[in-house]
Design an enzyme around this catalytic site. Structure first.
Site, PDB file in Angstrom:
ATOM      1  N   ASP A   1       0.863  -1.189   0.000  1.00 59.16           N
ATOM      2  CA  ASP A   1       0.000   0.000   0.000  1.00 59.16           C
ATOM      3  C   ASP A   1       0.898   1.238   0.000  1.00 59.16           C
ATOM      4  O   ASP A   1       1.831   1.317   0.799  1.00 59.16           O
ATOM      5  CB  ASP A   1      -0.907  -0.026   1.248  1.00 59.16           C
ATOM      6  CG  ASP A   1      -2.039   0.978   1.141  1.00 59.16           C
ATOM      7  OD1 ASP A   1      -1.762   2.172   0.907  1.00 59.16           O
ATOM      8  OD2 ASP A   1      -3.210   0.571   1.292  1.00 59.16           O
TER       9      ASP A   1
ATOM     10  N   VAL B   1     -10.880   2.606  -3.475  1.00 60.36           N
ATOM     11  CA  VAL B   1     -10.504   2.002  -4.766  1.00 60.36           C
ATOM     12  C   VAL B   1     -11.481   0.861  -5.017  1.00 60.36           C
ATOM     13  O   VAL B   1     -11.610  -0.057  -4.190  1.00 60.36           O
ATOM     14  CB  VAL B   1      -9.054   1.487  -4.752  1.00 60.36           C
ATOM     15  CG1 VAL B   1      -8.727   0.798  -6.077  1.00 60.36           C
ATOM     16  CG2 VAL B   1      -8.068   2.632  -4.500  1.00 60.36           C
TER      17      VAL B   1
ATOM     18  N   HIS C   1     -10.157  -5.820  -2.673  1.00 66.36           N
ATOM     19  CA  HIS C   1      -8.823  -6.023  -2.083  1.00 66.36           C
ATOM     20  C   HIS C   1      -8.958  -6.198  -0.585  1.00 66.36           C
ATOM     21  O   HIS C   1      -9.912  -5.720   0.032  1.00 66.36           O
ATOM     22  CB  HIS C   1      -7.893  -4.851  -2.402  1.00 66.36           C
ATOM     23  CG  HIS C   1      -8.432  -3.516  -1.997  1.00 66.36           C
ATOM     24  ND1 HIS C   1      -9.337  -2.818  -2.760  1.00 66.36           N
ATOM     25  CD2 HIS C   1      -8.221  -2.763  -0.893  1.00 66.36           C
ATOM     26  CE1 HIS C   1      -9.643  -1.687  -2.160  1.00 66.36           C
ATOM     27  NE2 HIS C   1      -8.991  -1.621  -1.009  1.00 66.36           N
TER      28      HIS C   1
ATOM     29  N   HIS D   1      -6.732  -5.632   2.974  1.00 65.78           N
ATOM     30  CA  HIS D   1      -5.566  -5.017   3.620  1.00 65.78           C
ATOM     31  C   HIS D   1      -5.008  -5.996   4.645  1.00 65.78           C
ATOM     32  O   HIS D   1      -5.760  -6.534   5.469  1.00 65.78           O
ATOM     33  CB  HIS D   1      -5.982  -3.751   4.379  1.00 65.78           C
ATOM     34  CG  HIS D   1      -6.588  -2.673   3.544  1.00 65.78           C
ATOM     35  ND1 HIS D   1      -5.897  -1.530   3.202  1.00 65.78           N
ATOM     36  CD2 HIS D   1      -7.823  -2.546   2.998  1.00 65.78           C
ATOM     37  CE1 HIS D   1      -6.694  -0.747   2.481  1.00 65.78           C
ATOM     38  NE2 HIS D   1      -7.861  -1.338   2.346  1.00 65.78           N
TER      39      HIS D   1
HETATM   40  P1  AMP Z   1      -9.796   1.142   0.276  1.00 63.37           P
HETATM   41  O1  AMP Z   1     -10.263   2.347   1.017  1.00 63.37           O
HETATM   42  O2  AMP Z   1      -9.980  -0.131   1.036  1.00 63.37           O
HETATM   43  O3  AMP Z   1     -10.382   1.132  -1.105  1.00 63.37           O
HETATM   44  O4  AMP Z   1      -8.234   1.304   0.193  1.00 63.37           O
HETATM   45  C1  AMP Z   1      -7.512   1.542  -0.968  1.00 63.37           C
HETATM   46  C2  AMP Z   1      -6.063   1.509  -0.549  1.00 63.37           C
HETATM   47  O5  AMP Z   1      -5.284   1.607  -1.715  1.00 63.37           O
HETATM   48  C3  AMP Z   1      -5.627   2.648   0.382  1.00 63.37           C
HETATM   49  O6  AMP Z   1      -5.074   2.111   1.564  1.00 63.37           O
HETATM   50  C4  AMP Z   1      -4.604   3.418  -0.447  1.00 63.37           C
HETATM   51  O7  AMP Z   1      -3.539   3.895   0.339  1.00 63.37           O
HETATM   52  C5  AMP Z   1      -4.147   2.376  -1.428  1.00 63.37           C
HETATM   53  N1  AMP Z   1      -3.674   2.868  -2.711  1.00 63.37           N
HETATM   54  C6  AMP Z   1      -4.181   3.847  -3.466  1.00 63.37           C
HETATM   55  N2  AMP Z   1      -3.493   3.972  -4.617  1.00 63.37           N
HETATM   56  C7  AMP Z   1      -2.525   3.011  -4.582  1.00 63.37           C
HETATM   57  C8  AMP Z   1      -1.476   2.624  -5.467  1.00 63.37           C
HETATM   58  N3  AMP Z   1      -1.282   3.243  -6.636  1.00 63.37           N
HETATM   59  N4  AMP Z   1      -0.661   1.613  -5.107  1.00 63.37           N
HETATM   60  C9  AMP Z   1      -0.835   0.978  -3.918  1.00 63.37           C
HETATM   61  N5  AMP Z   1      -1.802   1.311  -3.037  1.00 63.37           N
HETATM   62  C10 AMP Z   1      -2.630   2.312  -3.362  1.00 63.37           C
END
Ligand code: AMP
Length: 143
Positions: free
Chosen positions: A36, A101, A105, A107
């Site tokens: 992340d 996003v 996924h 975490h």
């Molecule tokens: P969520 O709120 O569960 O959708 O989390 C999306 C996660 O993706 C967040 O923890 C962000 O920090 C992470 N994130 C966003 N853009 C990227 C990227 N380009 N590469 C890796 N992680 C990312």
């Protein structure tokens, strides 16, 4: 309320297609794991199925089986790599939950006694730190 459709141009779809870079720690035919970029703690890793779904709600159950097999594998490696006391898994569904996003996924977060998590989608980590942490997880997965 009906959920929006899957957007093939979401940022994780672009990472899966190799259109934008990521610090990958694991890949098989169905699942990828990478660091992340705004970690809530050192070693914060995302485990992402290749099959498209917006989140858990519209995922194919077969995808979930492959995904959680890798979540466990990565969780064990992350705990070992960072000598963590425990692990937190998080998975958000739709904006009300904090999802930002829209490609499913999970975490994986190493946890340390008495250390709180940093905010969700907080500060960008330096690429060299992400690369070093990815190396530790790859080594733990190999060992
Ligand atoms: P969520 O709120 O569960 O959708 O989390 C999306 C996660 O993706 C967040 O923890 C962000 O920090 C992470 N994130 C966003 N853009 C990227 C990227 N380009 N590469 C890796 N992680 C990312």
């Amino acid at each position: 309320m009906a959920e929006a459709a899957y957007d093939t141009d979401n940022i994780f779809a672009k990472i899966l297609r190799g259109e934008i870079p990521s610090h990958r720690v694991y890949e098989d035919e169905a699942v990828v794991a990478f660091m992340d970029v705004m970690p809530q703690g050192p070693g914060h890793t995302l485990v992402v199925p290749k099959a498209p779904s917006r989140n858990l709600l519209d995922a194919d159950p077969a995808t979930l089986g492959a995904l959680f097999t890798v979540v466990q594998k990565v969780a064990v490696a992350v705990k070992k790599a960072f000598d963590a006391d425990g692990l937190t898994l998080m998975q958000f569904n739709e904006p009300a939950s904090g999802q930002t996003v829209y490609h499913l996924h999970v975490h994986v977060l190493p946890r340390f006694d008495g250390v709180p998590l940093k905010p969700h989608t907080g500060q960008m980590e330096k690429p060299e730190v992400l690369a070093e942490n990815a190396g530790k997880i790859r080594a733990a997965l190999a060992g």
